[in-house]
Structure formats: structure tokens, C-alpha cells
Scaffold this motif. Structure first.
Motif, mmCIF file in Angstrom:
data_model
loop_
_atom_site.group_PDB
_atom_site.id
_atom_site.type_symbol
_atom_site.label_atom_id
_atom_site.label_comp_id
_atom_site.label_asym_id
_atom_site.label_seq_id
_atom_site.Cartn_x
_atom_site.Cartn_y
_atom_site.Cartn_z
ATOM 1 N N THR A 1 0.829 -1.208 0.000
ATOM 2 C CA THR A 1 0.000 0.000 0.000
ATOM 3 C C THR A 1 0.863 1.258 0.000
ATOM 4 O O THR A 1 0.511 2.254 -0.645
ATOM 5 C CB THR A 1 -0.962 0.031 1.196
ATOM 6 N N GLY A 2 1.989 1.220 0.697
ATOM 7 C CA GLY A 2 2.911 2.360 0.674
ATOM 8 C C GLY A 2 3.459 2.604 -0.720
ATOM 9 O O GLY A 2 3.548 3.752 -1.175
ATOM 10 N N ALA A 3 3.810 1.530 -1.424
ATOM 11 C CA ALA A 3 4.333 1.674 -2.784
ATOM 12 C C ALA A 3 3.263 2.221 -3.724
ATOM 13 O O ALA A 3 3.548 3.069 -4.583
ATOM 14 C CB ALA A 3 4.849 0.323 -3.285
ATOM 15 N N ILE A 4 2.039 1.759 -3.573
ATOM 16 C CA ILE A 4 0.941 2.271 -4.412
ATOM 17 C C ILE A 4 0.719 3.754 -4.148
ATOM 18 O O ILE A 4 0.538 4.549 -5.082
ATOM 19 C CB ILE A 4 -0.334 1.446 -4.182
ATOM 20 N N MET A 5 0.745 4.135 -2.878
ATOM 21 C CA MET A 5 0.558 5.550 -2.550
ATOM 22 C C MET A 5 1.705 6.394 -3.103
ATOM 23 O O MET A 5 1.486 7.535 -3.545
ATOM 24 C CB MET A 5 0.429 5.729 -1.040
ATOM 25 N N LEU A 6 2.921 5.859 -3.070
ATOM 26 C CA LEU A 6 4.060 6.569 -3.658
ATOM 27 C C LEU A 6 3.849 6.818 -5.139
ATOM 28 O O LEU A 6 4.050 7.942 -5.630
ATOM 29 C CB LEU A 6 5.342 5.753 -3.475
ATOM 30 N N VAL A 7 3.449 5.805 -5.867
ATOM 31 C CA VAL A 7 3.268 5.922 -7.307
ATOM 32 C C VAL A 7 2.137 6.902 -7.630
ATOM 33 O O VAL A 7 2.279 7.760 -8.516
ATOM 34 C CB VAL A 7 3.003 4.534 -7.931
ATOM 35 N N VAL A 8 1.030 6.795 -6.914
ATOM 36 C CA VAL A 8 -0.086 7.705 -7.154
ATOM 37 C C VAL A 8 0.324 9.136 -6.807
ATOM 38 O O VAL A 8 0.006 10.084 -7.539
ATOM 39 C CB VAL A 8 -1.336 7.270 -6.357
ATOM 40 N N LEU B 1 0.254 12.433 -0.405
ATOM 41 C CA LEU B 1 0.243 10.997 -0.719
ATOM 42 C C LEU B 1 1.659 10.441 -0.783
ATOM 43 O O LEU B 1 1.923 9.329 -0.311
ATOM 44 C CB LEU B 1 -0.472 10.753 -2.054
ATOM 45 N N PHE B 2 2.552 11.199 -1.385
ATOM 46 C CA PHE B 2 3.944 10.754 -1.474
ATOM 47 C C PHE B 2 4.557 10.592 -0.088
ATOM 48 O O PHE B 2 5.215 9.592 0.192
ATOM 49 C CB PHE B 2 4.758 11.746 -2.310
ATOM 50 N N LEU B 3 4.330 11.559 0.782
ATOM 51 C CA LEU B 3 4.895 11.507 2.132
ATOM 52 C C LEU B 3 4.318 10.345 2.937
ATOM 53 O O LEU B 3 5.071 9.580 3.566
ATOM 54 C CB LEU B 3 4.642 12.830 2.858
ATOM 55 N N VAL B 4 3.011 10.191 2.909
ATOM 56 C CA VAL B 4 2.380 9.094 3.642
ATOM 57 C C VAL B 4 2.803 7.747 3.062
ATOM 58 O O VAL B 4 3.052 6.782 3.797
ATOM 59 C CB VAL B 4 0.844 9.257 3.634
ATOM 60 N N GLY B 5 2.912 7.667 1.740
ATOM 61 C CA GLY B 5 3.368 6.439 1.099
ATOM 62 C C GLY B 5 4.802 6.098 1.467
ATOM 63 O O GLY B 5 5.138 4.932 1.684
ATOM 64 N N MET B 6 5.649 7.110 1.559
ATOM 65 C CA MET B 6 7.048 6.874 1.944
ATOM 66 C C MET B 6 7.132 6.344 3.367
ATOM 67 O O MET B 6 7.887 5.412 3.647
ATOM 68 C CB MET B 6 7.853 8.171 1.808
ATOM 69 N N ILE B 7 6.345 6.918 4.257
ATOM 70 C CA ILE B 7 6.325 6.443 5.646
ATOM 71 C C ILE B 7 5.793 5.017 5.697
ATOM 72 O O ILE B 7 6.343 4.150 6.378
ATOM 73 C CB ILE B 7 5.498 7.395 6.525
#
Length: 79
Positions: free
Chosen positions: A27-34, A54-60
Motif C-alpha cells: 500500500t505504501g508503494a501504491i501511494m508513492l506511485v499515485v 500521498l507521497f509523504l504518507v506512502g514513503m512512511i
């Protein structure tokens, strides 16, 4: 309860924990890509600020959460 019951429960618990850790990474990787898509092209009609969020939350979610869960769930080795 026998020793094999305890062992099978521990193995099942370890499998569930492994699944949860990998779901956090996915899910973190998906949020990073989006997030990157929103930042680069304002995809999905979202503003860039949402993309950065989204990028920040995905990275975390991709980098930090699995490590913290792993440390919290680390078990003592059997000798």
C-alpha cells in the motif's frame, strides 16, 4: 495444550504478521506511485499538494511502518 499446538499457533501468528508487513509495503508503494503521478501530471484531477501528501504518507508506509512493526513483533529465539 501440547508443544505442537503452541508451535503451530506461533507459526500461524508469524504468517499473519508477515502478511501485514507486506501489505503495508504494497500500500505504501501504491501511494508513492499515485503521489508521484499527481505531482508530475496532476493526475486524477487532484492538486499537487495532495500529491505531496500521498507521497509523504506512502514513503512512511513503505519505509518506516514495516520496520517498526518488525521490531515490535520480534520474538525471542528458542534455544
Amino acid at each position: 495444550m501440547t508443544r505442537t499446538d503452541d508451535k503451530s499457533r506461533a507459526e500461524t501468528r508469524a504468517q499473519y504478521r508477515f502478511l501485514i508487513i507486506n501489505l503495508c509495503r504494497i500500500t505504501g508503494a501504491i501511494m508513492l506511485v499515485v503521489g508521484l503521478a499527481v505531482i508530475a501530471r496532476e493526475a486524477f484531477g487532484l492538486p499537487k499538494s495532495i500529491g505531496y501528501l500521498l507521497f509523504l504518507v506512502g514513503m512512511i508506509g513503505f519505509m518506516l511502518v514495516p520496520v517498526l512493526l518488525s521490531k515490535r513483533w520480534k520474538s525471542t529465539p528458542y534455544i
